[in-house]
Design an enzyme around this catalytic site. Structure first.
Site, PDB file in Angstrom:
ATOM      1  N   LYS A  10       0.808  -0.990   0.023  1.00  0.00           N
ATOM      2  CA  LYS A  10      -0.117  -0.443  -0.115  1.00  0.00           C
ATOM      3  C   LYS A  10       1.033   1.335   0.133  1.00  0.00           C
ATOM      4  O   LYS A  10       1.979   1.193   0.498  1.00  0.00           O
ATOM      5  CB  LYS A  10      -0.741  -0.016   1.060  1.00  0.00           C
ATOM      6  CG  LYS A  10      -2.140   1.765   1.448  1.00  0.00           C
ATOM      7  CD  LYS A  10      -1.231   2.304   2.285  1.00  0.00           C
ATOM      8  CE  LYS A  10      -0.707   1.826   3.697  1.00  0.00           C
ATOM      9  NZ  LYS A  10       0.215   3.355   3.950  1.00  0.00           N
ATOM     10  N   ASP A 130      -6.201   0.539   7.930  1.00  0.00           N
ATOM     11  CA  ASP A 130      -6.032   0.339   6.489  1.00  0.00           C
ATOM     12  C   ASP A 130      -6.019  -0.545   6.036  1.00  0.00           C
ATOM     13  O   ASP A 130      -6.491  -1.152   4.409  1.00  0.00           O
ATOM     14  CB  ASP A 130      -3.858   0.670   5.938  1.00  0.00           C
ATOM     15  CG  ASP A 130      -3.530   1.843   6.166  1.00  0.00           C
ATOM     16  OD1 ASP A 130      -3.633   2.818   6.539  1.00  0.00           O
ATOM     17  OD2 ASP A 130      -1.984   2.067   6.507  1.00  0.00           O
TER      18      ASP A 130
END
Length: 271
Positions: A10, A130
């Site tokens: 990410k 996240d």
């Protein structure tokens, strides 16, 4: 039936910290993107859930019972257990959502094998801000603590990207604690490319204050002629986006020569 998933790295193309919340978290606006490379998880049916880690950063993944892979398995009801082998190629505490990406891959494995409960987003969010974004691993905007997701069509799919980390772990908590509290404005509007170019990472300055070598990474990346270089998340990994694969290859070769001690990963942005 065995399953295999990539835990896609990410990155935050932009990360705007708007305020500190009363619950101790921070109100964020971020543009999530994902690289087509990352950790690898292999899973097979077993009497009980087990986790084994290998790879360059396998020893840094921590106690299996505290690892987000194990915790993710505990959030998902299913018949029987899963034996998971985690090949850890992403550095730990690096701003790449490595543990969150691993958890997201577990959700996808369980989804494909058994399906997910209707409240899977809440279960994912309970593991970390996240994690919901990492389950889907596609470009999106995150608000709130990062768990309120808004899908966006990306005009940056397949963009060459270089990730670089000075091999310095940096925990999220101290970086947020060092943020100066100034609201510098909302996430821009427009295409994904326009948001990335006009955006910023409000954690970059406090992270550099804690690990000054991050500034050296950014300087080195900017010397390789990317169209954007920025720190990801709370650091210490930085990324650079290039207009061509040749430009990416030249940049990677240059940094490998000049900074052989730094970790790097080449890839492309996912849609």
């Amino acid at each position: 039936m065995a399953a295999r998933e990539t835990a896609y790295a990410k990155i935050n193309l932009a990360l705007h910290v708007r305020s500190r919340r009363e619950d101790g978290y921070h109100a964020l606006e971020t543009l999530f993107a994902f690289v087509d490379q990352g950790d690898t998880l292999s899973a097979s049916p077993a009497p009980a859930d087990t986790l084994r880690t290998t790879g360059e950063f396998g020893q840094e993944a921590g106690d299996p019972f505290a690892n987000l892979v194990t915790r993710a398995l505990g959030k998902l009801p299913r018949p029987g257990g899963l034996s998971i082998l985690l090949e850890k190629t992403l550095p730990v505490a690096a701003g790449l959502g490595g543990g969150s990406a691993d958890a997201g891959a577990v959700f996808r494995i369980v989804r494909d094998l058994h399906g997910l409960p209707d409240d899977w987003r809440d279960r994912a969010a309970s593991l970390g801000a996240d994690v919901p974004a990492c389950v889907e691993s596609v470009t999106c905007i995150g608000r709130g603590t990062g768990t309120e997701l808004e899908p966006v069509a990306s005009d940056l799919a397949d963009t060459p990207v270089l990730l670089v980390n000075p091999r310095l772990p940096l925990s999220t908590g101290p970086v947020f604690a060092a943020w100066d509290g100034a609201d510098r404005g909302p996430l821009p509007t427009g295409s994904v490319r326009e948001i990335a170019l006009a955006g910023r990472n409000d954690l970059e300055a406090p992270a550099i204050g804690l690990q000054p070598e991050i500034a050296q990474v950014l300087d080195a990346l900017r010397e390789t002629d990317p169209w954007l270089a920025r720190m990801s998340g709370s650091g210490a990994t930085c990324f650079a986006l290039y207009s061509s694969t040749d430009a990416l290859d030249r940049a990677a070769a240059r940094l490998a020569r000049d900074r052989p001690g730094w970790w790097q990963l080449q890839g492309r942005l996912r849609p």
